[in-house]
Every structure is written in structure tokens, then in C-alpha cells.
Design a protein around this motif. Sequence first.
Motif, PDB file in Angstrom:
ATOM      1  N   HIS A 154       0.895  -1.158   0.000  1.00 59.44           N
ATOM      2  CA  HIS A 154       0.000   0.000   0.000  1.00 59.44           C
ATOM      3  C   HIS A 154       0.932   1.207   0.000  1.00 59.44           C
ATOM      4  N   GLY A 155       1.085   1.824  -1.161  1.00 56.72           N
ATOM      5  CA  GLY A 155       2.099   2.858  -1.296  1.00 56.72           C
ATOM      6  C   GLY A 155       3.464   2.222  -1.094  1.00 56.72           C
ATOM      7  N   GLN A 156       4.245   2.737  -0.176  1.00 57.91           N
ATOM      8  CA  GLN A 156       5.575   2.195   0.119  1.00 57.91           C
ATOM      9  C   GLN A 156       5.565   1.162   1.250  1.00 57.91           C
TER      10      GLN A 156
END
Length: 183
Positions: A79-81
Motif C-alpha cells: 500500500h504505497g511504500q
Amino acid sequence: MQSDNGLAIMTPRGRVSIRAGVEADAPAYRELRLEALLNHPEAFSSDYDSYLARPLSYWVGRLRFDCPDNEVMLFFAAHGQELVGMCGVAYNRSRKTRHSAYLVSMYVRPGWRGQGIADALVAACLDWARARAITVVKLGVAAANVPAIRCYVRCGFQVYGLEPQAIFEAGTLYDELLMARGI
């Protein structure tokens, strides 16, 4: 939905990409793996203390699939980074057994469970195995881990046996269900 790096799924918490691990994931992978081993020691044959002591180079090496001594392909849910889940495919390069593989290291962070992430990780592993002419994938799961067993059944796995007393942790013995599915 397919993205350039793999599968993307929408969850109530936002977009999660399912992708192969890369060397740059090593610090986050270490953190995720140690969290899994610390919080669920009954679910893994590996133990927290021995992995805690391993240098970052070990974690980088685990993400280099092209190394001759690494026979695990790891996939992450990101999730994102932030890495929120992982699962791997372990296989043997031996001529007689390279048709089979094992699903290993499945873990989804608690706040991300129940959103289809585990199913998507399993699907990525099965797709990877299928593309390499692997015909059967097996796994072991703690017999008391009902949510994980449900996930594997949803993904087409069937129980073929029981390994009694497979894990000994904190004075308790845990059985493992042995599951498999053809691909």
C-alpha cells in the motif's frame, strides 16, 4: 486490475499492489517477516531470534531470485511504500521434483486482513508457478488457523494429510494440515 508491476486490488483502506519483491524491499521485508515470526510463532517453523540476528545482506539475498542458492520467489502486497503482506513460492530445481512447489511465508498484517490480500498473494504465486511448468503447489498450515485454511480452500487447495506435532512453540505442540492443488 493488472498494473505494470503486477496485480492491483482495491480494498476499503485503498489500493494495494501485488508484486514480486525487489532488492530495495529488503529493510521493509525484514520488518514484515520479523513481525510475522514474533506475533505468530506457531505458524512458522522459523523462529524470531535467529532471523533477528541476520544482517541486511541476508534479506537482500532472499530477494535475488537469480541466485543459485535462492529457491524462493517472494511476492508482496504494498500500500504505497508500506508492505502489508507477503507470500512466497519455494521450489526445488532438481529434475525429479521441479514440477512441484510450496507456498511459504504467508503473512498479512492484522489491519489488512479480510480484504482479499491473501487470496491475491496466493494467485500471484500460482501464476508464477504455472508459468514455470510447476504442476502442483503444496503448503502446511496450522490446523487451528481457521481463517488461513478458509483462504486456501477458496484458492482451490485441498487437505491431503496432517503432520502431527509439526511445530513446538512456548510449550505447546501444533499440528499442521497439509494441503495441495494442481495448477
